[in-house]
Design an enzyme around this catalytic site. Structure first.
Site, PDB file in Angstrom:
ATOM      1  N   ARG A 237       0.851  -1.187   0.000  1.00  0.00           N
ATOM      2  CA  ARG A 237       0.000   0.000   0.000  1.00  0.00           C
ATOM      3  C   ARG A 237       0.889   1.241   0.000  1.00  0.00           C
ATOM      4  O   ARG A 237       1.998   1.220   0.555  1.00  0.00           O
ATOM      5  CB  ARG A 237      -0.880   0.036   1.250  1.00  0.00           C
TER       6      ARG A 237
ATOM      7  N   HIS B 278      -1.460   1.074  -9.447  1.00  0.00           N
ATOM      8  CA  HIS B 278      -2.142   0.139  -8.531  1.00  0.00           C
ATOM      9  C   HIS B 278      -2.825  -0.986  -9.325  1.00  0.00           C
ATOM     10  O   HIS B 278      -4.041  -1.202  -9.217  1.00  0.00           O
ATOM     11  CB  HIS B 278      -3.147   0.876  -7.640  1.00  0.00           C
TER      12      HIS B 278
HETATM   13  P1  NDP Z   1      -2.096 -11.863   4.349  1.00  0.00           P
HETATM   14  O1  NDP Z   1      -2.937 -11.385   5.466  1.00  0.00           O
HETATM   15  O2  NDP Z   1      -2.284 -13.250   3.839  1.00  0.00           O
HETATM   16  O3  NDP Z   1      -0.552 -11.742   4.750  1.00  0.00           O
HETATM   17  C1  NDP Z   1      -0.033 -10.636   5.432  1.00  0.00           C
HETATM   18  C2  NDP Z   1       1.396 -10.955   5.831  1.00  0.00           C
HETATM   19  O4  NDP Z   1       1.960  -9.788   6.445  1.00  0.00           O
HETATM   20  C3  NDP Z   1       1.481 -12.079   6.874  1.00  0.00           C
HETATM   21  O5  NDP Z   1       2.620 -12.878   6.633  1.00  0.00           O
HETATM   22  C4  NDP Z   1       1.640 -11.306   8.186  1.00  0.00           C
HETATM   23  O6  NDP Z   1       2.314 -12.029   9.217  1.00  0.00           O
HETATM   24  C5  NDP Z   1       2.493 -10.147   7.715  1.00  0.00           C
HETATM   25  N1  NDP Z   1       2.392  -9.017   8.638  1.00  0.00           N
HETATM   26  C6  NDP Z   1       1.322  -8.253   8.940  1.00  0.00           C
HETATM   27  N2  NDP Z   1       1.628  -7.333   9.866  1.00  0.00           N
HETATM   28  C7  NDP Z   1       2.930  -7.527  10.170  1.00  0.00           C
HETATM   29  C8  NDP Z   1       3.830  -6.903  11.059  1.00  0.00           C
HETATM   30  N3  NDP Z   1       3.452  -5.879  11.855  1.00  0.00           N
HETATM   31  N4  NDP Z   1       5.094  -7.368  11.111  1.00  0.00           N
HETATM   32  C9  NDP Z   1       5.478  -8.409  10.336  1.00  0.00           C
HETATM   33  N5  NDP Z   1       4.692  -9.044   9.454  1.00  0.00           N
HETATM   34  C10 NDP Z   1       3.414  -8.604   9.375  1.00  0.00           C
HETATM   35  O7  NDP Z   1      -2.268 -10.813   3.167  1.00  0.00           O
HETATM   36  P2  NDP Z   1      -2.115 -11.041   1.593  1.00  0.00           P
HETATM   37  O8  NDP Z   1      -0.825 -11.728   1.346  1.00  0.00           O
HETATM   38  O9  NDP Z   1      -3.361 -11.640   1.043  1.00  0.00           O
HETATM   39  O10 NDP Z   1      -2.071  -9.521   1.072  1.00  0.00           O
HETATM   40  C11 NDP Z   1      -1.057  -8.639   1.490  1.00  0.00           C
HETATM   41  C12 NDP Z   1      -1.337  -7.223   1.012  1.00  0.00           C
HETATM   42  O11 NDP Z   1      -1.034  -7.074  -0.364  1.00  0.00           O
HETATM   43  C13 NDP Z   1      -2.775  -6.733   1.103  1.00  0.00           C
HETATM   44  O12 NDP Z   1      -3.153  -6.401   2.417  1.00  0.00           O
HETATM   45  C14 NDP Z   1      -2.750  -5.519   0.196  1.00  0.00           C
HETATM   46  O13 NDP Z   1      -2.365  -4.381   0.925  1.00  0.00           O
HETATM   47  C15 NDP Z   1      -1.652  -5.876  -0.818  1.00  0.00           C
HETATM   48  N6  NDP Z   1      -2.219  -6.093  -2.158  1.00  0.00           N
HETATM   49  C16 NDP Z   1      -1.884  -5.224  -3.166  1.00  0.00           C
HETATM   50  C17 NDP Z   1      -2.364  -5.406  -4.443  1.00  0.00           C
HETATM   51  C18 NDP Z   1      -1.952  -4.525  -5.552  1.00  0.00           C
HETATM   52  O14 NDP Z   1      -2.484  -4.642  -6.662  1.00  0.00           O
HETATM   53  N7  NDP Z   1      -0.988  -3.644  -5.350  1.00  0.00           N
HETATM   54  C19 NDP Z   1      -3.265  -6.531  -4.768  1.00  0.00           C
HETATM   55  C20 NDP Z   1      -3.537  -7.395  -3.642  1.00  0.00           C
HETATM   56  C21 NDP Z   1      -3.032  -7.160  -2.398  1.00  0.00           C
HETATM   57  P3  NDP Z   1       1.722 -13.407   9.814  1.00  0.00           P
HETATM   58  O15 NDP Z   1       1.920 -14.424   8.718  1.00  0.00           O
HETATM   59  O16 NDP Z   1       2.547 -13.674  10.988  1.00  0.00           O
HETATM   60  O17 NDP Z   1       0.267 -13.146  10.090  1.00  0.00           O
HETATM   61  C1  OXD Z   2      -6.156  -5.550  -3.153  1.00  0.00           C
HETATM   62  C2  OXD Z   2      -5.743  -4.547  -4.139  1.00  0.00           C
HETATM   63  O1  OXD Z   2      -6.031  -5.304  -1.954  1.00  0.00           O
HETATM   64  O2  OXD Z   2      -6.067  -4.703  -5.342  1.00  0.00           O
HETATM   65  O3  OXD Z   2      -6.619  -6.631  -3.578  1.00  0.00           O
HETATM   66  O4  OXD Z   2      -5.061  -3.590  -3.787  1.00  0.00           O
END
Ligand code: NDP
Ligand code: OXD
Length: 309
Positions: free
Chosen positions: A224, A272
């Site tokens: 993000r 994005h």
């Molecule tokens: P998940 O919830 O599956 O994974 C999040 C990961 O981040 C987990 O491994 C989690 O740790 C880790 N995490 C969260 N907070 C912390 C912290 N404070 N310190 C360390 N690690 C942390 O999310 P997704 O993989 O499905 O998606 C991730 C992000 O990708 C979305 O939230 C979105 O913002 C972004 N995104 C962007 C897109 C784009 O087009 N640019 C499209 C889709 C998504 P743990 O495993 O321990 O819980």
């Molecule tokens: C998502 C994105 O969060 O597209 O899926 O950013």
């Protein structure tokens, strides 16, 4: 049961047949033609207007069109007793892995430098290291981070990942917690951000973090815009601490016309679009979760707002 779909980015003509198929004939209504508010039991939304979800008296669950749920968390009137379900679907995951691999290869193979050389009609080889000597690290080892990590391992990269809780991913050196972050950063030639935006991760891509990377590292932010401090990023690029960056997300979206990021020679930027939710597989995922709830089972992929994602 009626599901309301609200997204300004997605094409209703593609989504409606997909939702109708996977919701097995149940009614799908499209924002802004909501009709009787009390009919709506499920809402599938992207950036719902503030207070709108709270106005649906019989709502049972809130589905996010995207993986990130910061757009729902931003609504202070969100009905806090209802489950919020983030999008987990194979099309979104595959798209993100494609994008991350493409950008890692782009930096690994010096494509920005060759682009600049081509503009100046310069024919010059830049020395290349093999993939196993390129250390790629991923902030966030969740659904998307793990899938991208596994594919990068298949390309032969030296891959690490960081999460909040300990993880084991075959072929990936896994770090967690603050100490783990410090260790991972020092071995990151290319750093990918795939974190959710939470109070704990906001602004994490800042001057302090960049200083802990090896000099000349590359950054790929597909998480993000709120993760990156853009003035720190520009300073790190100017000083050479960062060599290059790929940015798919920005502090302000759409990126303002006067932003220096648009035409920066060391930045690859996209609006994005790193990955997109794919209607058919997404509708199947929503349909399966609705069916679970209708059977009285707990839905999958529910957001834990205590930890913020
Ligand atoms: P998940 O919830 O599956 O994974 C999040 C990961 O981040 C987990 O491994 C989690 O740790 C880790 N995490 C969260 N907070 C912390 C912290 N404070 N310190 C360390 N690690 C942390 O999310 P997704 O993989 O499905 O998606 C991730 C992000 O990708 C979305 O939230 C979105 O913002 C972004 N995104 C962007 C897109 C784009 O087009 N640019 C499209 C889709 C998504 P743990 O495993 O321990 O819980
Ligand atoms: C998502 C994105 O969060 O597209 O899926 O950013």
């Amino acid at each position: 049961m009626t599901l309301l779909f609200k997204s300004d980015l997605d094409r209703y003509d593609i989504w409606v047949p997909a939702l109708e198929k996977h919701l097995q004939g149940r009614e799908v209504r499209l924002w802004p033609d909501v009709g009787e508010l009390s009919d709506i039991e499920y809402a599938l939304v992207w950036h719902p207007p503030q207070g709108f979800l709270a106005s649906l008296p019989n709502l049972k669950a809130i589905f996010s069109v995207g993986a990130g749920v910061d757009h729902i968390a931003a609504d202070p009137e969100r009905p806090k007793h209802l489950p919020v379900i983030r999008m987990v679907e194979e099309g979104l995951t595959a798209g993100m892995t494609e994008f991350v691999v493409m950008q890692v290869l782009h930096h690994h193979r010096h494509m920005l430098a060759y682009r600049r050389q081509a503009e100046e009609r310069v024919w010059r080889e830049i020395s290349q290291v093999p993939a196993h000597q390129r250390r790629v690290s991923i902030l966030g080892l969740g659904v998307l981070g793990q899938d991208a990590a596994r594919m990068l391992v298949r390309f032969g990269f030296d891959v690490a990942g960081w999460s909040r809780s300990p993880k084991q991913v075959e072929g990936v050196t896994c770090y967690h917690g603050q100490q783990g972050l410090d260790e991972m950063l020092s071995r990151s030639d290319i750093l990918v951000c795939l974190l959710p935006l939470t109070p704990a991760t906001e602004g994490i891509l800042n001057a302090d973090l960049f200083a802990r990377l090896p000099r000349g590292a590359c950054l790929i932010n597909v998480g993000r815009g709120g993760h990156q401090v853009e003035k720190d990023l520009l300073a790190a690029l100017d000083s050479g601490q960062l060599a290059e960056a790929t940015l798919d997300v920005f502090e302000e979206e759409p990126l303002p016309a006067d932003s220096p990021l648009w035409q920066h020679p060391q930045i690859v930027m996209t609006p994005h679009v790193a990955s997109m939710t794919m209607p058919d597989t997404a509708a199947r995922s929503v349909g399966e979760n609705v069916a679970r709830m209708e059977r009285g089972e707990a839905p999958l992929n529910v957001v834990d707002f205590e930890r913020g994602y």
